[in-house]
Design an enzyme around this catalytic site. Structure first.
Site, PDB file in Angstrom:
ATOM      1  N   SER A 127       7.682  -6.259   3.083  1.00 53.92           N
ATOM      2  CA  SER A 127       6.197  -5.973   2.403  1.00 53.92           C
ATOM      3  C   SER A 127       4.891  -6.217   3.475  1.00 53.92           C
ATOM      4  O   SER A 127       3.926  -6.166   3.825  1.00 53.92           O
ATOM      5  CB  SER A 127       5.800  -5.473   1.422  1.00 53.92           C
ATOM      6  OG  SER A 127       6.809  -4.185   0.922  1.00 53.92           O
ATOM      7  N   LYS A 173       4.643  -4.394   6.572  1.00 47.34           N
ATOM      8  CA  LYS A 173       3.834  -3.186   6.505  1.00 47.34           C
ATOM      9  C   LYS A 173       1.836  -3.418   6.131  1.00 47.34           C
ATOM     10  O   LYS A 173       1.246  -3.151   6.991  1.00 47.34           O
ATOM     11  CB  LYS A 173       4.350  -2.833   5.943  1.00 47.34           C
ATOM     12  CG  LYS A 173       5.871  -1.981   5.994  1.00 47.34           C
ATOM     13  CD  LYS A 173       6.421  -2.049   4.251  1.00 47.34           C
ATOM     14  CE  LYS A 173       7.666  -1.103   4.565  1.00 47.34           C
ATOM     15  NZ  LYS A 173       8.598  -0.825   3.497  1.00 47.34           N
ATOM     16  N   SER A 205       5.594   3.170   1.528  1.00 41.35           N
ATOM     17  CA  SER A 205       6.268   2.119   1.931  1.00 41.35           C
ATOM     18  C   SER A 205       7.200   2.500   3.031  1.00 41.35           C
ATOM     19  O   SER A 205       8.216   1.534   3.170  1.00 41.35           O
ATOM     20  CB  SER A 205       7.206   1.229   1.419  1.00 41.35           C
ATOM     21  OG  SER A 205       6.818  -0.410   1.976  1.00 41.35           O
TER      22      SER A 205
END
Length: 142
Positions: free
Chosen positions: A40, A43, A105
């Site tokens: 993550s 991201k 996500s």
């Protein structure tokens, strides 16, 4: 009255932990320097670059999903990645892609945003690495 003795067992999927008090000392550390996939963090860096480059990514900018981007979406669904349904020819705002990127996500939204950087996704990844170095993220490579 004394508190009972407690034995803490730390198990995480990454086999590491860092516990500290806000602004205070580190209370526990295990494998804190071990390198691992960044998941993550990618991201978050994508969102950071989009939000810090409003000339390239005004939130109202509309991008058209390409057949390649729609195919990436299908690959993610096969791998059980977090995705939002994207179809070739669909028109989506940068704002909506950011929402998809950060809330469910959706990594397909990350690829669409990267593809629309000047020079495409390879140039976007190079910029992610430059930005990581500027932010002193010394052990991060995209």
């Amino acid at each position: 009255m004394a508190l009972p003795a407690v034995t803490w067992h730390w198990h995480t999927t990454a086999e590491s932990a860092l516990v500290g008090v806000n602004g205070g000392p580190i209370l526990f550390m295990k494998n804190s320097q071990m390198e691992r996939p960044i998941a993550s963090t990618t991201k978050i860096m994508t969102a950071y670059l989009v939000l810090t480059h409003p000339a390239i990514y005004p939130l109202s900018r509309i991008v058209t999903i390409t057949p390649k981007e729609a195919a990436n979406d299908q690959k993610g669904l096969i791998k059980a990645d977090s995705e939002v349904p994207l179809r070739a020819g669909e028109r989506v705002t940068v704002r909506d892609l950011l929402w998809a990127l950060m809330l469910p996500s959706a990594d397909d939204a990350a690829w669409v945003l990267a593809d629309h950087w000047p020079g495409g996704s390879e140039a976007f990844i190079r910029q992610m690495n430059r930005t990581a170095r500027q932010l002193h993220m010394d052990h991060t490579h995209y």
